[in-house]
Write a protein that holds these residues in place. Structure first.
Motif, mmCIF file in Angstrom:
data_model
loop_
_atom_site.group_PDB
_atom_site.id
_atom_site.type_symbol
_atom_site.label_atom_id
_atom_site.label_comp_id
_atom_site.label_asym_id
_atom_site.label_seq_id
_atom_site.Cartn_x
_atom_site.Cartn_y
_atom_site.Cartn_z
ATOM 1 N N ASN A 281 14.151 28.693 -44.350
ATOM 2 C CA ASN A 281 12.783 28.846 -44.825
ATOM 3 C C ASN A 281 12.132 27.464 -44.967
ATOM 4 N N PRO A 282 10.882 27.314 -44.505
ATOM 5 C CA PRO A 282 10.191 26.028 -44.658
ATOM 6 C C PRO A 282 10.124 25.530 -46.108
ATOM 7 N N ASN A 283 10.060 26.442 -47.070
ATOM 8 C CA ASN A 283 10.033 26.038 -48.478
ATOM 9 C C ASN A 283 11.312 25.298 -48.880
ATOM 10 N N THR A 284 12.423 25.684 -48.263
ATOM 11 C CA THR A 284 13.706 25.031 -48.539
ATOM 12 C C THR A 284 13.685 23.600 -48.025
ATOM 13 N N VAL A 285 13.165 23.406 -46.819
ATOM 14 C CA VAL A 285 13.049 22.065 -46.245
ATOM 15 C C VAL A 285 12.075 21.235 -47.081
ATOM 16 N N GLN A 286 10.971 21.842 -47.482
ATOM 17 C CA GLN A 286 9.984 21.145 -48.309
ATOM 18 C C GLN A 286 10.620 20.641 -49.595
ATOM 19 N N ARG A 287 11.450 21.462 -50.202
ATOM 20 C CA ARG A 287 12.120 21.046 -51.451
ATOM 21 C C ARG A 287 13.051 19.864 -51.186
ATOM 22 N N ALA A 288 13.806 19.924 -50.082
ATOM 23 C CA ALA A 288 14.705 18.813 -49.727
ATOM 24 C C ALA A 288 13.902 17.532 -49.518
ATOM 25 N N TYR A 289 12.808 17.632 -48.782
ATOM 26 C CA TYR A 289 11.963 16.462 -48.523
ATOM 27 C C TYR A 289 11.382 15.905 -49.821
ATOM 28 N N GLN A 290 10.948 16.795 -50.715
ATOM 29 C CA GLN A 290 10.383 16.355 -51.992
ATOM 30 C C GLN A 290 11.424 15.608 -52.827
ATOM 31 N N GLU A 291 12.632 16.132 -52.842
ATOM 32 C CA GLU A 291 13.700 15.490 -53.613
ATOM 33 C C GLU A 291 14.077 14.136 -53.009
ATOM 34 N N LEU A 292 14.098 14.049 -51.686
ATOM 35 C CA LEU A 292 14.389 12.766 -51.031
ATOM 36 C C LEU A 292 13.308 11.747 -51.365
ATOM 37 N N GLU A 293 12.076 12.211 -51.426
ATOM 38 C CA GLU A 293 10.969 11.320 -51.782
ATOM 39 C C GLU A 293 11.069 10.905 -53.250
ATOM 40 N N ARG A 294 11.444 11.839 -54.107
ATOM 41 C CA ARG A 294 11.618 11.536 -55.528
ATOM 42 C C ARG A 294 12.712 10.480 -55.718
ATOM 43 N N GLU A 295 13.751 10.540 -54.878
ATOM 44 C CA GLU A 295 14.840 9.559 -54.932
ATOM 45 C C GLU A 295 14.476 8.266 -54.195
ATOM 46 N N GLN A 296 13.255 8.218 -53.658
ATOM 47 C CA GLN A 296 12.723 7.048 -52.939
ATOM 48 C C GLN A 296 13.507 6.727 -51.663
ATOM 49 N N ILE A 297 14.063 7.754 -51.056
ATOM 50 C CA ILE A 297 14.766 7.602 -49.780
ATOM 51 C C ILE A 297 13.781 7.807 -48.639
ATOM 52 N N THR A 298 12.751 8.606 -48.896
ATOM 53 C CA THR A 298 11.697 8.833 -47.913
ATOM 54 C C THR A 298 10.346 8.622 -48.580
ATOM 55 N N TYR A 299 9.318 8.577 -47.752
ATOM 56 C CA TYR A 299 7.952 8.554 -48.261
ATOM 57 C C TYR A 299 7.099 9.370 -47.295
ATOM 58 N N THR A 300 6.004 9.881 -47.809
ATOM 59 C CA THR A 300 5.118 10.706 -46.999
ATOM 60 C C THR A 300 3.782 9.999 -46.825
ATOM 61 N N GLN A 301 3.294 10.015 -45.586
ATOM 62 C CA GLN A 301 1.938 9.529 -45.310
ATOM 63 C C GLN A 301 1.134 10.757 -44.917
ATOM 64 N N ARG A 302 0.116 11.037 -45.688
ATOM 65 C CA ARG A 302 -0.673 12.232 -45.453
ATOM 66 C C ARG A 302 -1.194 12.260 -44.026
ATOM 67 N N GLY A 303 -0.965 13.384 -43.386
ATOM 68 C CA GLY A 303 -1.425 13.577 -42.011
ATOM 69 C C GLY A 303 -0.516 12.948 -40.967
ATOM 70 N N MET A 304 0.441 12.152 -41.404
ATOM 71 C CA MET A 304 1.335 11.457 -40.469
ATOM 72 C C MET A 304 2.754 12.018 -40.502
ATOM 73 N N GLY A 305 3.227 12.384 -41.696
ATOM 74 C CA GLY A 305 4.574 12.924 -41.807
ATOM 75 C C GLY A 305 5.414 12.240 -42.866
ATOM 76 N N THR A 306 6.704 12.528 -42.806
ATOM 77 C CA THR A 306 7.677 11.978 -43.746
ATOM 78 C C THR A 306 8.549 10.964 -43.012
ATOM 79 N N PHE A 307 8.750 9.810 -43.646
ATOM 80 C CA PHE A 307 9.457 8.701 -43.024
ATOM 81 C C PHE A 307 10.588 8.203 -43.917
ATOM 82 N N ILE A 308 11.598 7.610 -43.300
ATOM 83 C CA ILE A 308 12.683 6.966 -44.037
ATOM 84 C C ILE A 308 12.122 5.685 -44.651
ATOM 85 N N THR A 309 12.497 5.404 -45.877
ATOM 86 C CA THR A 309 12.006 4.214 -46.565
ATOM 87 C C THR A 309 12.281 2.941 -45.769
ATOM 88 N N ASN A 310 11.437 1.960 -45.964
ATOM 89 C CA ASN A 310 11.637 0.647 -45.339
ATOM 90 C C ASN A 310 12.423 -0.288 -46.261
#
Length: 123
Positions: free
Chosen positions: A47-76
């Protein structure tokens, strides 16, 4: 990315772990773009909601970041990625040590087993 899901653990945690492993093994590098939520859900057949939750948690842990309209990226943040790899190693070692102690091995015996194993690998 292919994951064989374990029904005993939440799927979003398993997705997070798989992404973290891809980072630790350098299959995903700093600044790499992750598939969109829909694409990842399709790839993993979840389910996309499951992936969304994983992405949100990765972002909360500062492993990823999201750029609106661009997507989710691995931290620099290289330090963050190095510490992630070390944290994963510590988790594995802790699990190993606990399991082998449950078999009745003492610290010195564990060290000797690990040493022998590493020496065999070098040869």
């Amino acid at each position: 990315m292919k994951i064989e899901f374990d029904e005993k653990r939440p799927i979003y945690l398993q997705i997070m772990k798989a992404i973290k492993q891809e980072i630790a093994t350098a299959n995903l590098k700093k600044g790499d773009k992750l598939p969109s939520v829909r694409e990842m859900a399709e790839i993993l057949k979840v389910n996309p909601n499951t992936v969304q939750r994983a992405y949100q948690e990765l972002e909360r842990e500062q492993i990823t970041y999201t750029q609106r309209g661009m997507g989710t990226f691995i931290t620099n943040d290289v330090q963050k990625l190095k510490s992630l790899k070390k944290e994963m190693a510590i988790e594995l070692v802790t699990f190993f040590v606990n399991e082998i102690k449950n078999l009745g091995f003492k610290t010195e015996e564990i060290i000797e087993i690990v040493k022998e194993s590493l020496e065999r690998e070098v040869k």
